[in-house]
Design an enzyme around this catalytic site. Structure first.
Site, mmCIF file in Angstrom:
data_model
loop_
_atom_site.group_PDB
_atom_site.id
_atom_site.type_symbol
_atom_site.label_atom_id
_atom_site.label_comp_id
_atom_site.label_asym_id
_atom_site.label_seq_id
_atom_site.Cartn_x
_atom_site.Cartn_y
_atom_site.Cartn_z
ATOM 1 N N LYS A 16 0.844 -1.216 0.000
ATOM 2 C CA LYS A 16 0.000 0.000 0.000
ATOM 3 C C LYS A 16 0.877 1.264 0.000
ATOM 4 O O LYS A 16 0.638 2.175 -0.775
ATOM 5 C CB LYS A 16 -0.926 0.034 1.230
ATOM 6 C CG LYS A 16 -1.912 -1.127 1.304
ATOM 7 C CD LYS A 16 -2.917 -0.937 2.426
ATOM 8 C CE LYS A 16 -2.340 -0.976 3.837
ATOM 9 N NZ LYS A 16 -1.731 -2.259 4.236
ATOM 10 N N ARG A 89 -9.903 1.235 8.630
ATOM 11 C CA ARG A 89 -9.490 -0.114 9.007
ATOM 12 C C ARG A 89 -10.607 -0.864 9.731
ATOM 13 O O ARG A 89 -10.416 -1.993 10.153
ATOM 14 C CB ARG A 89 -8.312 -0.014 9.973
ATOM 15 C CG ARG A 89 -6.952 0.109 9.273
ATOM 16 C CD ARG A 89 -6.148 -1.001 9.485
ATOM 17 N NE ARG A 89 -4.766 -1.157 9.692
ATOM 18 C CZ ARG A 89 -3.705 -0.475 9.329
ATOM 19 N NH1 ARG A 89 -3.805 0.645 8.738
ATOM 20 N NH2 ARG A 89 -2.507 -0.907 9.578
ATOM 21 N N ARG A 128 11.467 -6.057 5.667
ATOM 22 C CA ARG A 128 11.129 -4.640 5.481
ATOM 23 C C ARG A 128 11.862 -3.718 6.460
ATOM 24 O O ARG A 128 11.932 -3.980 7.642
ATOM 25 C CB ARG A 128 9.609 -4.500 5.682
ATOM 26 C CG ARG A 128 9.124 -3.083 5.711
ATOM 27 C CD ARG A 128 7.669 -3.000 5.423
ATOM 28 N NE ARG A 128 6.847 -3.237 6.598
ATOM 29 C CZ ARG A 128 5.515 -3.138 6.586
ATOM 30 N NH1 ARG A 128 4.891 -2.853 5.462
ATOM 31 N NH2 ARG A 128 4.829 -3.355 7.684
ATOM 32 N N ARG A 161 10.269 -1.668 12.156
ATOM 33 C CA ARG A 161 9.164 -1.141 12.967
ATOM 34 C C ARG A 161 8.939 -2.008 14.198
ATOM 35 O O ARG A 161 9.139 -3.208 14.144
ATOM 36 C CB ARG A 161 7.879 -1.123 12.113
ATOM 37 C CG ARG A 161 7.795 0.085 11.241
ATOM 38 C CD ARG A 161 6.723 -0.020 10.207
ATOM 39 N NE ARG A 161 5.453 -0.550 10.692
ATOM 40 C CZ ARG A 161 4.353 -0.589 9.945
ATOM 41 N NH1 ARG A 161 4.377 -0.111 8.709
ATOM 42 N NH2 ARG A 161 3.244 -1.087 10.412
ATOM 43 N N ARG A 172 -1.682 -8.713 13.746
ATOM 44 C CA ARG A 172 -2.133 -7.754 12.718
ATOM 45 C C ARG A 172 -2.900 -8.472 11.616
ATOM 46 O O ARG A 172 -3.877 -7.949 11.076
ATOM 47 C CB ARG A 172 -0.925 -6.998 12.150
ATOM 48 C CG ARG A 172 -0.439 -5.922 13.108
ATOM 49 C CD ARG A 172 0.967 -5.494 12.827
ATOM 50 N NE ARG A 172 1.119 -4.870 11.537
ATOM 51 C CZ ARG A 172 2.289 -4.777 10.890
ATOM 52 N NH1 ARG A 172 3.382 -5.281 11.415
ATOM 53 N NH2 ARG A 172 2.340 -4.179 9.733
HETATM 54 P P1 AMP Z 1 0.355 0.699 9.017
HETATM 55 O O1 AMP Z 1 1.537 1.581 8.869
HETATM 56 O O2 AMP Z 1 -0.772 1.104 8.111
HETATM 57 O O3 AMP Z 1 0.714 -0.772 8.883
HETATM 58 O O4 AMP Z 1 -0.196 0.902 10.503
HETATM 59 C C1 AMP Z 1 0.608 0.549 11.623
HETATM 60 C C2 AMP Z 1 -0.243 0.490 12.864
HETATM 61 O O5 AMP Z 1 -0.820 1.779 13.128
HETATM 62 C C3 AMP Z 1 -1.422 -0.473 12.799
HETATM 63 O O6 AMP Z 1 -1.045 -1.818 13.081
HETATM 64 C C4 AMP Z 1 -2.333 0.126 13.868
HETATM 65 O O7 AMP Z 1 -1.863 -0.174 15.169
HETATM 66 C C5 AMP Z 1 -2.133 1.624 13.657
HETATM 67 N N1 AMP Z 1 -3.105 2.145 12.672
HETATM 68 C C6 AMP Z 1 -2.837 2.662 11.445
HETATM 69 N N2 AMP Z 1 -3.962 3.042 10.816
HETATM 70 C C7 AMP Z 1 -4.975 2.746 11.665
HETATM 71 C C8 AMP Z 1 -6.392 2.878 11.598
HETATM 72 N N3 AMP Z 1 -7.000 3.363 10.501
HETATM 73 N N4 AMP Z 1 -7.128 2.468 12.670
HETATM 74 C C9 AMP Z 1 -6.532 1.981 13.775
HETATM 75 N N5 AMP Z 1 -5.213 1.806 13.898
HETATM 76 C C10 AMP Z 1 -4.426 2.193 12.861
#
Ligand code: AMP
Length: 216
Positions: A16, A89, A128, A161, A172
């Site tokens: 993404k 999400r 990653r 991360r 996740r």
């Molecule tokens: P990402 O970088 O999109 O993989 O997001 C990393 C983490 O941020 C996720 O595993 C969640 O803990 C949090 N997060 C990101 N976007 C959201 C969202 N829309 N709703 C809730 N938690 C989020």
């Protein structure tokens, strides 16, 4: 007409962020990653960031109310042209976004769903490296990068991360299946004409070629 308000959905590591960056530079549509916004709050140790981090590091979703606050502030400040990566999400986030955009008379015009087999996900995540400053990601192998090397975009050090661990990855993925796949069902029910599925298992340039045809 070129699409202006796009949601990009897909499991962790489906590309993404990479696709959103390619789209942002080709079409000038701002890339809004809620994960990157939250990580940036966390690295600046703001109240939102500290609260968010306690959920993120466990691989759990940050509460809707907090994420919605961040997204609303972003739209109010930057306007209603965007590409959301990692938002919505949950179905309640999707409902909130639809209502908020309705109130601005600026509905979504494209929903892209990246599809990737489950077995690919841990392999990609383990390889990653990420930049907590600008949100860029790199592949250790393909980009020949190591932890601590400067980010190719902003020169801050690349890191793994804190949610790219085996336990957090499992959680996740479960959360993606439980809470985020219903978002795809929600859009299929409410806006099926906007939903497009793309195979994300092929190289990132081929994925981008398919996406480009949907945007312009
Ligand atoms: P990402 O970088 O999109 O993989 O997001 C990393 C983490 O941020 C996720 O595993 C969640 O803990 C949090 N997060 C990101 N976007 C959201 C969202 N829309 N709703 C809730 N938690 C989020």
């Amino acid at each position: 007409m070129q699409k202006q308000r796009i949601v990009l959905l897909g499991p962790p590591a489906s590309g993404k962020g990479t696709q959103a960056d390619l789209i942002a530079s080709a079409y000038g549509i701002p890339h809004v990653s809620t994960g990157a916004l939250l990580r940036s709050e966390s690295s600046r140790r703001t109240d939102i960031g500290l609260e968010a981090d306690s959920w993120i590091s466990k691989g759990l979703l940050v509460p809707d109310e907090l994420v919605i606050r961040i997204v609303t502030t972003w739209i109010e400040k930057n306007g209603s042209t965007f590409l959301f990566d990692g938002f919505p999400r949950s179905v309640s986030q999707a409902e909130y976004l639809d209502d908020f955009l309705d109130s601005l008379k600026a509905p979504l015009d494209l929903i892209i769903v990246l599809e990737l087999a489950d077995k690919e996900i841990p392999r990609r995540i383990n390889d990653r490296l990420s930049c907590l400053q600008c949100g860029a990601t790199c592949s250790g192998k393909l980009d020949a990068q190591v932890e601590g090397a400067p980010c190719p975009r902003c020169r801050k050090p690349l890191v793994r991360r804190n949610d790219d661990t085996d336990e957090a990855i499992e959680r996740r993925l479960e959360i993606y299946r439980e809470l985020t796949m219903p978002v795809v069902d929600y859009y299929n029910r409410t806006s099926s004409e906007l939903v497009r599925r793309i195979d994300a298992e092929v190289g990132s340039q081929s994925v981008f070629t398919s996406i480009s045809k949907l945007i312009s």
